[in-house]
Design a protein around this motif. Sequence first.
Motif, short mmCIF file in Angstrom:
data_model
loop_
_atom_site.label_atom_id
_atom_site.label_comp_id
_atom_site.label_asym_id
_atom_site.label_seq_id
_atom_site.Cartn_x
_atom_site.Cartn_y
_atom_site.Cartn_z
N ALA A 39 0.91 -1.35 0.17
CA ALA A 39 -0.06 -0.01 -0.09
C ALA A 39 0.83 1.29 -0.04
O ALA A 39 0.53 2.17 -0.56
N ASP A 40 1.98 1.13 0.67
CA ASP A 40 3.05 2.39 0.69
C ASP A 40 3.38 2.79 -0.69
O ASP A 40 3.50 3.88 -1.12
N GLU A 45 3.51 5.82 -5.70
CA GLU A 45 3.36 5.93 -7.23
C GLU A 45 2.12 7.00 -7.54
O GLU A 45 2.23 7.59 -8.52
N GLY A 46 1.09 6.85 -6.76
CA GLY A 46 -0.11 7.89 -7.08
C GLY A 46 0.01 9.16 -6.86
O GLY A 46 -0.09 10.02 -7.51
N SER A 55 11.93 9.11 -15.41
CA SER A 55 12.89 8.55 -14.50
C SER A 55 12.12 7.35 -13.84
O SER A 55 12.80 6.80 -13.06
N TYR A 56 10.98 7.28 -13.75
CA TYR A 56 10.10 6.34 -13.15
C TYR A 56 9.32 5.61 -14.10
O TYR A 56 8.29 5.91 -14.47
N PRO A 57 9.78 4.49 -14.24
CA PRO A 57 9.24 3.51 -15.14
C PRO A 57 7.91 3.01 -14.63
O PRO A 57 7.53 2.90 -13.42
N GLN A 58 6.87 2.99 -15.62
CA GLN A 58 5.38 2.69 -15.23
C GLN A 58 5.02 1.35 -15.09
O GLN A 58 3.97 1.05 -14.84
N ARG A 63 8.32 -3.55 -5.11
CA ARG A 63 8.98 -2.82 -4.28
C ARG A 63 9.73 -1.62 -4.82
O ARG A 63 10.00 -1.86 -6.07
N LEU A 64 10.03 -0.57 -3.99
CA LEU A 64 11.03 0.49 -4.67
C LEU A 64 11.69 1.18 -3.55
O LEU A 64 11.29 1.45 -2.66
N THR A 65 13.27 1.12 -3.79
CA THR A 65 14.15 1.65 -3.11
C THR A 65 14.24 3.17 -3.13
O THR A 65 14.31 3.68 -4.37
N LEU A 66 14.20 3.78 -2.17
CA LEU A 66 14.21 5.36 -2.20
C LEU A 66 15.45 5.78 -1.25
O LEU A 66 15.72 5.22 -0.45
#
Length: 209
Positions: A39-40, A45-46, A55-58, A63-66
């Motif tokens: 959910a995070d 992404e929203g 820069s952000y593939p759709q 998961r996504l590392t920031l």
Amino acid sequence: MTTALVATYFVVHRSTIKNLVARHRQELTESGLTVLQGADLQEFEGLKMSPSNESYPQAKRRRLTLYTRRTVLNVAMLLRDSPVAREVRAHLLNAVERNEAPAADLERRVSAIEGVLGEVGSAMRDLAMVVHRVDDRLRRVETRLGDMDTRLGDVETRLGDMDARLDHMRTELESTRRIVAGMSVRLADLAGDPDISHRLCRRYRHGRP
């Protein structure tokens, strides 16, 4: 920043950044590294991504590392074979050197203040002893003044008694004076009476004084 952006910034392959994160994950996590999923990730992404942002593939991901700014600087200190990372480290070292002089001056000032505070502390201890002695003397003086006040109260009571007695004596004296004055008037009357001898003799004959 994402892993792809960090790799682009340091001009290295994305796998280099991933391997670095795998080796130093705990340190980088303490520096702000975050992994979003579920959910995070959907919420992020929203809010942050748009179709026009290359820069952000759709593509869907699990998961996504920031990386925060602090995390990127931490990567620069750990990353090898990157000219950009070396420049970042040099910039950080120069910043530290520029801050050393004010820090040293601040340390000298703090040391001077500590020395003054030490002298002030010693003076305060001496002053405390003097204040204690003065307070002890004031307590003794206060006790003596209390005794004197008690004695003055006793004297005042005695003076009041004496004043009452004097008033009584004054009253009695006035009464005596009136009696004496009355007797003087009677004696004067008797002295001016020509038949005084005759009347006195008659009274004594009849047994009257």
